[in-house]
Design a protein around this motif. Sequence first.
Motif, PDB file in Angstrom:
ATOM      1  N   LEU A 285       7.627  -0.608  -1.934  1.00  0.00           N
ATOM      2  CA  LEU A 285       6.575   0.196  -1.324  1.00  0.00           C
ATOM      3  C   LEU A 285       6.521   1.587  -1.967  1.00  0.00           C
ATOM      4  CD1 LEU A 285       4.428  -0.031   0.878  1.00  0.00           C
ATOM      5  CD2 LEU A 285       6.045   1.023   2.447  1.00  0.00           C
ATOM      6  N   GLU A 286       7.688   2.127  -2.309  1.00  0.00           N
ATOM      7  CA  GLU A 286       7.741   3.440  -2.960  1.00  0.00           C
ATOM      8  C   GLU A 286       7.035   3.402  -4.323  1.00  0.00           C
ATOM      9  OE1 GLU A 286      10.516   1.871  -1.769  1.00  0.00           O
ATOM     10  OE2 GLU A 286      10.767   3.079   0.040  1.00  0.00           O
TER      11      GLU A 286
ATOM     12  N   ASP B 119       4.604   1.368  -5.144  1.00  0.00           N
ATOM     13  CA  ASP B 119       3.169   1.278  -4.868  1.00  0.00           C
ATOM     14  C   ASP B 119       2.595   2.633  -4.477  1.00  0.00           C
ATOM     15  OD1 ASP B 119       3.373  -1.399  -5.381  1.00  0.00           O
ATOM     16  OD2 ASP B 119       3.266  -2.028  -3.280  1.00  0.00           O
ATOM     17  N   ASP B 120       3.324   3.398  -3.651  1.00  0.00           N
ATOM     18  CA  ASP B 120       2.863   4.728  -3.244  1.00  0.00           C
ATOM     19  C   ASP B 120       2.742   5.658  -4.443  1.00  0.00           C
ATOM     20  OD1 ASP B 120       2.737   3.919  -0.618  1.00  0.00           O
ATOM     21  OD2 ASP B 120       4.671   4.817  -0.062  1.00  0.00           O
TER      22      ASP B 120
ATOM     23  N   GLY C  24      -0.343   4.592  -6.350  1.00  0.00           N
ATOM     24  CA  GLY C  24      -1.575   4.533  -5.567  1.00  0.00           C
ATOM     25  C   GLY C  24      -2.070   3.134  -5.254  1.00  0.00           C
ATOM     26  N   ASP C  25      -1.204   2.151  -5.228  1.00  0.00           N
ATOM     27  CA  ASP C  25      -1.601   0.783  -4.893  1.00  0.00           C
ATOM     28  C   ASP C  25      -1.337   0.547  -3.414  1.00  0.00           C
ATOM     29  OD1 ASP C  25      -2.281  -1.863  -4.800  1.00  0.00           O
ATOM     30  OD2 ASP C  25      -0.573  -2.572  -5.977  1.00  0.00           O
ATOM     31  N   GLU C  26      -2.396   0.431  -2.633  1.00  0.00           N
ATOM     32  CA  GLU C  26      -2.253   0.231  -1.193  1.00  0.00           C
ATOM     33  C   GLU C  26      -2.727  -1.150  -0.768  1.00  0.00           C
ATOM     34  OE1 GLU C  26      -4.097   3.466   0.855  1.00  0.00           O
ATOM     35  OE2 GLU C  26      -3.053   4.962  -0.338  1.00  0.00           O
TER      36      GLU C  26
ATOM     37  N   SER D  32       1.105  -4.527   2.174  1.00  0.00           N
ATOM     38  CA  SER D  32       1.719  -3.815   3.297  1.00  0.00           C
ATOM     39  C   SER D  32       3.077  -4.420   3.642  1.00  0.00           C
ATOM     40  CB  SER D  32       0.794  -3.881   4.518  1.00  0.00           C
ATOM     41  OG  SER D  32       0.608  -5.222   4.910  1.00  0.00           O
TER      42      SER D  32
ATOM     43  N   LYS E 150       7.585  -6.830   1.704  1.00  0.00           N
ATOM     44  CA  LYS E 150       6.133  -6.736   1.856  1.00  0.00           C
ATOM     45  C   LYS E 150       5.547  -8.145   1.969  1.00  0.00           C
ATOM     46  CE  LYS E 150       5.256  -4.585  -1.932  1.00  0.00           C
ATOM     47  NZ  LYS E 150       4.607  -3.844  -3.006  1.00  0.00           N
TER      48      LYS E 150
END
Length: 192
Positions: A35-36, A38-39, A42-44, A47, A86
Amino acid sequence: MHQRKYALELISDLGLGSSKPMSTPVESNLKLTTLEFDDLFGDESDSLLLDPGEYQRLVGRLYLILTRPDLSYAVQSLSQFMQAPKVSHMNAAIRVVKYVKQSPGFGILLTTQSTESLQAYCDADWGSCINSRRSITGYLIKYGDSPIYWKSKKQSTISKSSAEAEYRSLPPLLQRLLGLLILMRQEPENLL
């Protein structure tokens, strides 16, 4: 040697009895990320799972299929995301189970013909982990025609070239091979 009954129970418990089997355990060129990561980029689109325990139990059950060298890389990759899985990680784990469904009785063949030869193979995939840029190493050791040791592992350091990644894959393999040679000398009947 196989774990057909265990594999069928796993498929049944997940409700995948009527699903289509997969031909490979991992999708080609699939790169699982944290998740880090992706953050940062900028890939959201992905989840976190609401219940990480479900993923953790599934990957733990995949570890128990010890007679499947073909699952080594997939399980190693999936186990990196146990703390914060995820949805994409869960989908990848389910794909592995669908792959197992294709041939639940697949395992390793331990031959009865004794040839006292050890063969060792290793390979490295340079910088394949996009989260850490570390290389992934795979090992296989055979006694005669029977596989007796296999492993897929992320290297502990970052390699600057594919040649360096290949060279870094050798020492752990040689160490394991030396241990097996010592065991063969001391207790040959306990090798397998």
